[in-house]
Write a protein that holds these residues in place. Structure first.
Motif, PDB file in Angstrom:
ATOM      1  N   LEU A 264       0.858  -1.177   0.000  1.00 20.65           N
ATOM      2  CA  LEU A 264       0.000   0.000   0.000  1.00 20.65           C
ATOM      3  C   LEU A 264       0.900   1.235   0.000  1.00 20.65           C
ATOM      4  CD1 LEU A 264      -1.808  -2.330   1.129  1.00 20.65           C
ATOM      5  CD2 LEU A 264      -2.830  -0.653   2.664  1.00 20.65           C
ATOM      6  N   THR A 266       0.546   4.230   1.021  1.00 24.90           N
ATOM      7  CA  THR A 266       0.516   4.970   2.287  1.00 24.90           C
ATOM      8  C   THR A 266       0.720   4.085   3.492  1.00 24.90           C
ATOM      9  OG1 THR A 266      -1.870   4.698   2.590  1.00 24.90           O
ATOM     10  CG2 THR A 266      -1.138   6.580   1.256  1.00 24.90           C
ATOM     11  N   GLU A 268      -1.708   2.596   4.796  1.00 30.27           N
ATOM     12  CA  GLU A 268      -2.977   2.724   5.518  1.00 30.27           C
ATOM     13  C   GLU A 268      -4.108   2.128   4.688  1.00 30.27           C
ATOM     14  OE1 GLU A 268      -3.200   3.845   8.557  1.00 30.27           O
ATOM     15  OE2 GLU A 268      -1.091   4.455   8.712  1.00 30.27           O
ATOM     16  N   TRP A 269      -4.885   1.239   5.295  1.00 28.95           N
ATOM     17  CA  TRP A 269      -5.958   0.574   4.566  1.00 28.95           C
ATOM     18  C   TRP A 269      -7.109   1.521   4.215  1.00 28.95           C
ATOM     19  CZ3 TRP A 269      -5.713  -3.938   2.180  1.00 28.95           C
ATOM     20  CH2 TRP A 269      -4.698  -4.824   2.554  1.00 28.95           C
ATOM     21  N   LYS A 272      -5.338   4.122   0.777  1.00 24.94           N
ATOM     22  CA  LYS A 272      -4.149   3.396   0.337  1.00 24.94           C
ATOM     23  C   LYS A 272      -3.268   4.214  -0.599  1.00 24.94           C
ATOM     24  CE  LYS A 272      -7.008  -0.780   0.366  1.00 24.94           C
ATOM     25  NZ  LYS A 272      -8.280  -0.020   0.469  1.00 24.94           N
ATOM     26  N   THR A 286       5.688   3.679  -2.099  1.00 25.24           N
ATOM     27  CA  THR A 286       5.281   2.350  -2.586  1.00 25.24           C
ATOM     28  C   THR A 286       6.471   1.400  -2.609  1.00 25.24           C
ATOM     29  OG1 THR A 286       3.539   3.336  -3.963  1.00 25.24           O
ATOM     30  CG2 THR A 286       4.237   1.093  -4.515  1.00 25.24           C
ATOM     31  N   THR A 322       0.393  -5.001  -5.291  1.00 23.56           N
ATOM     32  CA  THR A 322      -0.037  -3.654  -4.922  1.00 23.56           C
ATOM     33  C   THR A 322      -1.548  -3.600  -4.735  1.00 23.56           C
ATOM     34  OG1 THR A 322      -0.100  -3.071  -7.279  1.00 23.56           O
ATOM     35  CG2 THR A 322       1.877  -2.466  -6.028  1.00 23.56           C
ATOM     36  N   TRP A 323      -1.966  -2.697  -3.854  1.00 23.49           N
ATOM     37  CA  TRP A 323      -3.397  -2.511  -3.576  1.00 23.49           C
ATOM     38  C   TRP A 323      -3.630  -1.011  -3.409  1.00 23.49           C
ATOM     39  CZ3 TRP A 323      -6.322  -6.704  -0.437  1.00 23.49           C
ATOM     40  CH2 TRP A 323      -7.703  -6.464  -0.448  1.00 23.49           C
ATOM     41  N   TYR A 324      -4.481  -0.458  -4.276  1.00 24.74           N
ATOM     42  CA  TYR A 324      -4.741   0.978  -4.272  1.00 24.74           C
ATOM     43  C   TYR A 324      -6.206   1.263  -3.953  1.00 24.74           C
ATOM     44  CZ  TYR A 324      -0.398   0.712  -6.992  1.00 24.74           C
ATOM     45  OH  TYR A 324       0.876   0.422  -7.419  1.00 24.74           O
ATOM     46  N   ASN A 325      -6.525   2.555  -3.823  1.00 19.27           N
ATOM     47  CA  ASN A 325      -7.916   2.959  -3.614  1.00 19.27           C
ATOM     48  C   ASN A 325      -8.767   2.535  -4.810  1.00 19.27           C
ATOM     49  OD1 ASN A 325      -7.303   4.228  -1.181  1.00 19.27           O
ATOM     50  ND2 ASN A 325      -6.995   6.229  -2.128  1.00 19.27           N
TER      51      ASN A 325
END
Length: 516
Positions: A264, A266, A268-269, A272, A286, A322-325
């Protein structure tokens, strides 16, 4: 040529000063001392019943106007074949611990409809089930990693699924498979006993899960010679309690412990970070986050080396990426995101880390294969596009089942931002199955090029030939209207004045064969 050795590492950051050639980044590869095999399953994929990851992304049905092979998208199958996909994990993920396998066998028009409570609350018609999954892996020339339902299932259900898949007798369960059109049993490479037991798989304590694993595994049987590698659901981040407890307390068959880590920007979940339109601050954050993978693996390996010094237990990173908004206007539970050059760099950095730890890391699965998170492929009805991450898998397929080779480097500098420091270049080397020596280089710095001098102990090399992936923008990506914005270019460098130097552009991934 002799290089000054000042720091040993398989992947480390370096930078370069153009003012003086003697300050170039230098790498020495020891071709005389091969290390562990880089298992091809490190390049495994993951396909969960999530968003358009399977339906439309892989499966469209025989009657679709989209060209297909018995219901599977022809374009997607052909693209995945080209990167030599070795392994596919299915049906989840969180979905696995609510999946009833018998819902997905038999005539499709008679399969029950369920609600996918984890991902968007959509209806799941079970058109893609056990038979379809194994047909897919056969089409790809891959192997199967099946994740069993421990969360809401029971030992009988799990045992009968494994029997349905692998059985050769005339039992009722095997006859059920034959009635459904498959006489010959399938082969299962890995079988997972639950998923994320610490979270969506049941919010368990590791001690409780270990007891459940022993219970379930007692009844997981296959014909002699067809046993899969059994995988226990392990931990995440810096918490090694799962690895410690499972490696001490699971007494039944266990070949590996899984581990999950998502990058993520940031950290932060709740927020992100964006998939595109980001600045260098989130480029750096990142990469800083994804480099933590090395720390997590080292922490868990230390535990395993104490509890399992004979190295019988593998450490399987079977969810990463990777995991984004969520993209605006899309269903958040479908986890669809754009894929950029940044994702390509993330993938390559992780591969180099996995190579370093090939003595324990025998299998990984990026999340996920099509249309979900860090995907290889994005689709929109009949359209398809290959992502920058896909191209990294293409470049790196030469490392499948290669022998890792140690590196020594000198003149290292760092890529720094906001008071933090990162390696400037990640590197890995190996002897491929074809006998060639391969070197991968990843430039993490988005603005500074590097010059890399290369030497090989035990082999004279005078040229490097391969491919290079880069672009002018940090968030460069491929779209359905412009599908070739980011793609690999051929690369060649030859020895000059007695030295082989590689020019590595900013924010780039390179894989070359070294030879004469």
């Amino acid at each position: 040529m002799k290089l000054k050795h000042c720091l040993a590492a398989a992947a480390i950051g370096l930078s370069f000063s153009a003012a003086a050639a003697e300050e170039n980044l230098r790498i020495t590869i020891d071709a005389t001392n091969p290390g562990p095999t880089i298992d091809r399953d490190i390049y495994g994929q993951f396909a969960e019943h999530l968003g358009r990851g399977i339906y439309e992304g892989i499966w469209v049905g025989k009657d679709s106007d989209i060209e297909n092979i018995n219901g599977f998208r022809t374009d997607v199958v052909e693209a995945l074949r080209k990167i030599n996909v070795p392994l596919v994990r299915w049906p989840g993920g969180c979905f696995a611990d609510e999946y009833r396998w018998r819902d997905g066998v038999g005539p499709r028009d008679q399969r029950p409809v369920r609600v996918n409570t984890h991902w968007g609350g959509v209806e799941e018609d079970n058109a893609f089930g056990t038979h379809e999954f194994f047909e897919l892996v056969e089409l790809l020339g891959a192997r199967a990693y099946v994740n069993g339902n421990l969360g809401t299932g029971n030992p009988r259900e799990m045992a009968e699924w494994l029997e349905y898949i692998t059985g050769t007798s005339n039992s009722a369960v095997v006859e059920e498979r034959r009635k459904n059109g498959r006489d010959k049993p399938w082969s299962v490479a890995y079988f997972g006993v639950g998923n994320e037991a610490w979270g969506c798989g049941g919010h368990m304590r590791p001690e409780y899960y270990a007891d459940l694993y022993n219970h379930f595994a007692t009844f997981l049987k296959t014909p002699r010679g067809s046993e899969p590698k059994f995988v226990a659901s392990g931990g995440h981040t810096t918490d090694t309690s799962w690895t410690d407890t499972l490696s001490k307390n699971i007494q039944r068959q266990m070949d590996g412990i899984s581990f999950h880590f998502y990058t993520l920007p940031t950290g932060e979940w709740d927020d992100k970070g964006a998939a595109i339109g980001f600045g260098e601050d989130q480029w750096f954050s990142t990469l800083w986050q994804t480099m933590r993978m090395d720390e997590f693996i080292r922490l868990n390996k230390k535990v395993l080396d104490k509890n399992d010094p004979e190295k019988k237990i593998g450490f399987y990173v079977d969810e990463w990426g990777t995991w984004y908004n969520p993209e605006e206007g899309r269903e958040p539970g479908f986890l669809y995101q754009q894929n950029t050059l940044r994702d390509a760099v993330v993938a390559a950095v992780n591969f180099n880390i996995f190579h370093q730890h090939a003595d324990r890391v025998h299998m990984t699965n990026i999340a996920q294969m099509v249309n979900v998170l860090q995907a290889m492929i994005l689709t929109d009805k009949e359209k398809m596009v290959l992502t920058p991450t896909y191209h990294v898998y293409d470049l790196y397929q030469v490392f499948q089942d290669a022998s890792a080779l140690p590196l020594e480097i000198s003149n290292p500098v760092s890529y720094r931002k906001g008071g933090k420091s990162l390696p400037g270049v990640s590197a890995s080397a190996a002897k491929g199955k074809d006998g060639k020596l391969y070197l991968s280089l990843v430039n993490l710095d988005p603005s500074k090029a590097q010059t890399v001098s290369v030497d090989v102990n035990g082999l004279e090399v005078t040229e490097a030939t391969g491919r290079l992936l880069t672009s002018s923008r940090m968030d460069a990506h491929n779209t359905f209207s412009s599908p070739k914005n980011v793609g690999p270019a051929n690369y060649h460098a030859a020895e000059s004045a007695g030295e082989l130097q590689l020019q590595l552009p900013a924010k780039s991934v390179m894989v070359v064969a070294l030879g004469q």
